[in-house]
Design an enzyme around this catalytic site. Sequence first.
Site: not given
Ligand code: GLV
Length: 322
Positions: A241, A270, A288
């Site tokens: 994250r 983001e 991402h």
């Molecule tokens: C993606 O970032 C997830 O947490 O699945």
Amino acid sequence: MKKVYVTRKIPESGITLLQRAGYSVVVSEKDGVLTKDELIAKLQKDSYDAILCLLTDTVDGDVFDAAPNAKIFANYAVGYDNIDMKEARARGITVTNTPDVLTDTVAEHTIALMLSITSRIAEGDRFMRARKYDGWAPLMLLGTDLKGKTLGILGTGRIGARVGHIASRGLGMTLCYYDIKKNEAFEKEYGAEFKSTVDEVLRVADVVTVHVPLLESTRHLINKERLSMMKKTAYLINSSRGPVIDEKALVEALRNNVIKGAALDVFENEPALAPGLSELENVVVTPHIASATEETRGKMADIAAESIVDFLSGKKPEHTIG
Ligand code: GLV
Ligand code: GLV
């Protein structure tokens, strides 16, 4: 008939699974993330029994209040920092996530990020497209070998452990790690060395890869001070994250060659990038997409849908967050 609200278009198999179970399924038609107000307005329009939401949705007490009959929120992600778990618990709402199915995919993307920065793949690609290539040269775009180097893993859950597996077995890297608990099976399997602090990992690793959940205790885990502990030749990889890294401090560190490079799939704010980040050559950025394969995104949809089906038929979903 039970009604399920899905906050954004997801792979069809998940929707079909819900429909086959006999539910009426409403999928947000917006081509993008619903703002919190938009989500609340959508939920208030009808009476839903279950919500399938995404990591980009802010789900807090206001959202729970807008769907008083929905006692399950199935998050289409492994991470669930977008959900206020305290509020969920206080209201007796079940929250589920989609672990396991994405472990290999995220680990592969993490390794791809690492190779991309150490072998200068993205930079080389930009160089070619800019028509700068005028022939082979002994000193052109020199990268860094990984064999025999130390990979420092912060967080050896499923994903961190899988990254360690590939790096150790596939690339011949030496492993060290920090986690809130010692992972003896991991140590034994890969000869990985446990470090009792994050700082110790940062001081010795040639590549640092971050696999912790976003919590108050992990926000800005990597800050200016910690970046300065890393080797000047080291690389930082993040597919967990964004807010785990102080992105502004990272831009400064990359600009001033405090570390050698970074490869990131997630960002602090983001979809925005910290000012200056995308102008740097010594960074690789992807949007991402670490879990974004045809196979895995389909499985995530199925698991989120199955969690709802289980819950609405009186069973405890397998991936209930405790
Ligand atoms: C993606 O970032 C997830 O947490 O699945
Ligand atoms: C994520 O779920 C992990 O365990 O690494």
